[in-house]
Design a protein around this motif. Structure first.
Motif, PDB file in Angstrom:
ATOM      1  N   CYS A 201     -37.184 -39.069 -38.729  1.00  0.00           N
ATOM      2  CA  CYS A 201     -35.897 -38.493 -39.137  1.00  0.00           C
ATOM      3  C   CYS A 201     -34.749 -39.406 -38.708  1.00  0.00           C
ATOM      4  O   CYS A 201     -34.774 -39.968 -37.614  1.00  0.00           O
ATOM      5  CB  CYS A 201     -35.708 -37.117 -38.502  1.00  0.00           C
ATOM      6  N   ASP A 202     -33.763 -39.545 -39.573  1.00  0.00           N
ATOM      7  CA  ASP A 202     -32.516 -40.219 -39.213  1.00  0.00           C
ATOM      8  C   ASP A 202     -31.583 -39.159 -38.636  1.00  0.00           C
ATOM      9  O   ASP A 202     -31.173 -38.233 -39.342  1.00  0.00           O
ATOM     10  CB  ASP A 202     -31.888 -40.891 -40.425  1.00  0.00           C
ATOM     11  N   VAL A 203     -31.269 -39.291 -37.362  1.00  0.00           N
ATOM     12  CA  VAL A 203     -30.552 -38.239 -36.636  1.00  0.00           C
ATOM     13  C   VAL A 203     -29.132 -38.684 -36.310  1.00  0.00           C
ATOM     14  O   VAL A 203     -28.921 -39.771 -35.762  1.00  0.00           O
ATOM     15  CB  VAL A 203     -31.287 -37.868 -35.330  1.00  0.00           C
ATOM     16  N   THR A 204     -28.176 -37.833 -36.641  1.00  0.00           N
ATOM     17  CA  THR A 204     -26.796 -38.040 -36.207  1.00  0.00           C
ATOM     18  C   THR A 204     -26.464 -36.957 -35.192  1.00  0.00           C
ATOM     19  O   THR A 204     -26.598 -35.765 -35.480  1.00  0.00           O
ATOM     20  CB  THR A 204     -25.813 -37.974 -37.381  1.00  0.00           C
ATOM     21  N   LEU A 205     -26.076 -37.390 -33.995  1.00  0.00           N
ATOM     22  CA  LEU A 205     -25.779 -36.476 -32.893  1.00  0.00           C
ATOM     23  C   LEU A 205     -24.275 -36.211 -32.848  1.00  0.00           C
ATOM     24  O   LEU A 205     -23.474 -37.150 -32.767  1.00  0.00           O
ATOM     25  CB  LEU A 205     -26.246 -37.090 -31.584  1.00  0.00           C
ATOM     26  N   TYR A 206     -23.895 -34.927 -32.907  1.00  0.00           N
ATOM     27  CA  TYR A 206     -22.488 -34.544 -32.957  1.00  0.00           C
ATOM     28  C   TYR A 206     -22.094 -33.781 -31.688  1.00  0.00           C
ATOM     29  O   TYR A 206     -22.877 -32.979 -31.171  1.00  0.00           O
ATOM     30  CB  TYR A 206     -22.214 -33.630 -34.154  1.00  0.00           C
ATOM     31  N   PRO A 207     -20.887 -33.985 -31.180  1.00  0.00           N
ATOM     32  CA  PRO A 207     -20.398 -33.160 -30.065  1.00  0.00           C
ATOM     33  C   PRO A 207     -20.363 -31.679 -30.445  1.00  0.00           C
ATOM     34  O   PRO A 207     -20.258 -31.333 -31.629  1.00  0.00           O
ATOM     35  CB  PRO A 207     -18.982 -33.699 -29.828  1.00  0.00           C
ATOM     36  N   ALA A 208     -20.426 -30.830 -29.442  1.00  0.00           N
ATOM     37  CA  ALA A 208     -20.475 -29.383 -29.679  1.00  0.00           C
ATOM     38  C   ALA A 208     -19.292 -28.878 -30.487  1.00  0.00           C
ATOM     39  O   ALA A 208     -19.411 -27.918 -31.258  1.00  0.00           O
ATOM     40  CB  ALA A 208     -20.546 -28.654 -28.344  1.00  0.00           C
ATOM     41  N   TRP A 209     -18.132 -29.509 -30.316  1.00  0.00           N
ATOM     42  CA  TRP A 209     -16.904 -29.012 -30.949  1.00  0.00           C
ATOM     43  C   TRP A 209     -16.665 -29.558 -32.358  1.00  0.00           C
ATOM     44  O   TRP A 209     -15.623 -29.318 -32.950  1.00  0.00           O
ATOM     45  CB  TRP A 209     -15.702 -29.375 -30.073  1.00  0.00           C
ATOM     46  N   THR A 210     -17.625 -30.284 -32.918  1.00  0.00           N
ATOM     47  CA  THR A 210     -17.446 -30.896 -34.237  1.00  0.00           C
ATOM     48  C   THR A 210     -17.206 -29.833 -35.310  1.00  0.00           C
ATOM     49  O   THR A 210     -17.876 -28.799 -35.346  1.00  0.00           O
ATOM     50  CB  THR A 210     -18.678 -31.728 -34.618  1.00  0.00           C
ATOM     51  N   LYS A 211     -16.255 -30.087 -36.195  1.00  0.00           N
ATOM     52  CA  LYS A 211     -15.939 -29.165 -37.282  1.00  0.00           C
ATOM     53  C   LYS A 211     -17.033 -29.197 -38.354  1.00  0.00           C
ATOM     54  O   LYS A 211     -17.647 -30.236 -38.612  1.00  0.00           O
ATOM     55  CB  LYS A 211     -14.601 -29.528 -37.922  1.00  0.00           C
ATOM     56  N   ALA A 212     -17.257 -28.055 -38.964  1.00  0.00           N
ATOM     57  CA  ALA A 212     -18.269 -27.949 -40.011  1.00  0.00           C
ATOM     58  C   ALA A 212     -17.989 -28.910 -41.156  1.00  0.00           C
ATOM     59  O   ALA A 212     -18.917 -29.501 -41.733  1.00  0.00           O
ATOM     60  CB  ALA A 212     -18.337 -26.509 -40.530  1.00  0.00           C
ATOM     61  N   GLU A 213     -16.712 -29.103 -41.479  1.00  0.00           N
ATOM     62  CA  GLU A 213     -16.348 -29.984 -42.592  1.00  0.00           C
ATOM     63  C   GLU A 213     -16.801 -31.418 -42.349  1.00  0.00           C
ATOM     64  O   GLU A 213     -17.246 -32.109 -43.278  1.00  0.00           O
ATOM     65  CB  GLU A 213     -14.836 -29.940 -42.824  1.00  0.00           C
ATOM     66  N   GLU A 214     -16.710 -31.891 -41.106  1.00  0.00           N
ATOM     67  CA  GLU A 214     -17.149 -33.247 -40.789  1.00  0.00           C
ATOM     68  C   GLU A 214     -18.655 -33.382 -40.963  1.00  0.00           C
ATOM     69  O   GLU A 214     -19.147 -34.387 -41.500  1.00  0.00           O
ATOM     70  CB  GLU A 214     -16.751 -33.611 -39.363  1.00  0.00           C
TER      71      GLU A 214
END
Length: 359
Positions: A201-214
């Motif tokens: 899998c190609d995984v992108t790790l996002y901070p907890a506060w990331t907006k759904a739109e991003e």
């Protein structure tokens, strides 16, 4: 040097300090695993907690650089019956006490951990202080009342978006599963990332506060919600963002991620009396009619199922919800840790089921 554990109910335990000498306050919890103290200490879900290991001898196989579940120790303290001063294992690179000193974490040994565990089981999880100082009643009260773990997720999650390419080796057991995964980090254990990468899998790790739109703008095949520390009800903004993702993209989750899915779908969560922590908890997969031994680390659970969800897994010990699936939408989550290592690996089949939800 003499050290004390002071519980908020007034109980006091005396022992010997080791590691980094410093007064710490946290939520005192116990873990029933016979192994895995390195993974426990570095698990972000233990942020803000003082861990009691019920197995009496800790440190016997040392510490190595390969088995970290994060960048360092996330717990506030460690309490053991007996600390092993010299490890005996071919993988050991340094000792437990050295590890605690490097991370500025205090430990206490010589405490009757059986008696302490019985108190926690009877009275419930409570706040406590570990210290080498002779604290006054006023100082104890101030420290206990001042303890809060509300910001734990924000302190342990990634602060920037990171990308990890899937493994594409000749011996890859999952060569056809190259999916684009958005992993929202509420305190993700490193082994979740390893399991996904091993499945190409190609995984992108996002901070907890990331907006759904991003997240949606990156067009992931699957949104994966990680484990993490604290009360899920404290993550009000994150729950609102999650509502924007459910029904738009397939969503799966582990532990805190499981609880957040429930809250975002109008379910309810509650705090357990003393939690489930250890690598020997039986869970029944209702669909397979089979019991698995699982690794667990949570103080909260889903107590009211959301509408249109069905229970997929239950805890054999107390009947609590350990897994759920939406009957109409591609949403699935479990409360326990299928990525656990060391510990039982028999439930890692769930990662294949998670990925099967990808578009």
């Amino acid at each position: 040097m003499e050290a004390k554990l002071i519980l908020e109910n007034g109980s006091v335990f005396s022992g010997e300090a080791f590691g980094y000498l410093d007064t710490q306050v946290g939520e005192v919890v116990f873990n029933t695993g016979m192994t895995g103290y390195q993974e426990v200490l570095t698990d972000p879900s233990y942020c803000g907690q003082i861990i009691v290991m019920t197995y009496p001898l800790i440190g016997n196989y040392g510490i190595n650089l390969d088995d970290f579940e994060s960048t360092g120790i996330k717990a506030k303290g460690l309490i053991v019956r007996e600390k092993c001063a010299f490890s005996s294992n071919f993988r050991s690179e340094f000792e437990l006490e050295q590890f605690l000193k490097q991370n500025k974490i205090m430990g206490i040994e010589g405490i009757d951990t059986r008696a302490l565990t019985r108190i926690i089981r009877s009275s419930g999880t409570m706040r406590g202080i570990i210290t080498t100082d002779d604290l006054s009643e006023g100082q104890i009260q101030t420290l206990i009342e001042g303890y809060s773990n509300k910001g734990a997720v924000y302190s342990v999650c990634t602060k920037v978006v990171e990308h990890f390419a899937g493994s594409r080796t000749e011996n890859n057991a999952h060569p056809k599963s190259a999916k684009k995964i958005a992993l929202i980090d509420y305190g993700a254990k490193t082994n979740i990332l390893r399991e996904l990468i091993e499945r190409n899998c190609d995984v992108t790790l996002y901070p907890a506060w990331t907006k759904a739109e991003e997240i949606l703008s990156d067009q992931p095949d699957l949104v994966f919600l990680s484990n993490g520390p604290g009360n899920p009800e404290d993550l009000i903004a994150e729950i609102q963002e999650l509502k924007k993702l459910i029904g738009v993209k397939p969503v799966v989750g582990i532990c805190l991620g499981h609880q957040l899915i429930a809250l975002a779908s109008d379910g309810e969560t509650s705090k357990l009396k003393f939690g489930h922590r250890g690598c020997n908890h039986p869970v029944k997969d209702l669909g397979k009619n089979r019991v698995y031994i699982t690794s667990q680390n949570h103080g909260y659970c889903v107590t009211k199922m959301p509408k249109d969800f069905e229970v997929t897994h239950i805890n054999v010990n107390d009947g609590s919800v350990e897994g759920m699936r939406h009957t109409l939408l591609p949403v699935f989550s479990v409360q326990f840790h299928p990525e656990a290592s060391p510990g039982p690996r028999e439930s890692d089949y769930l990662f294949d089921e998670f990925i099967a939800y990808a578009e």
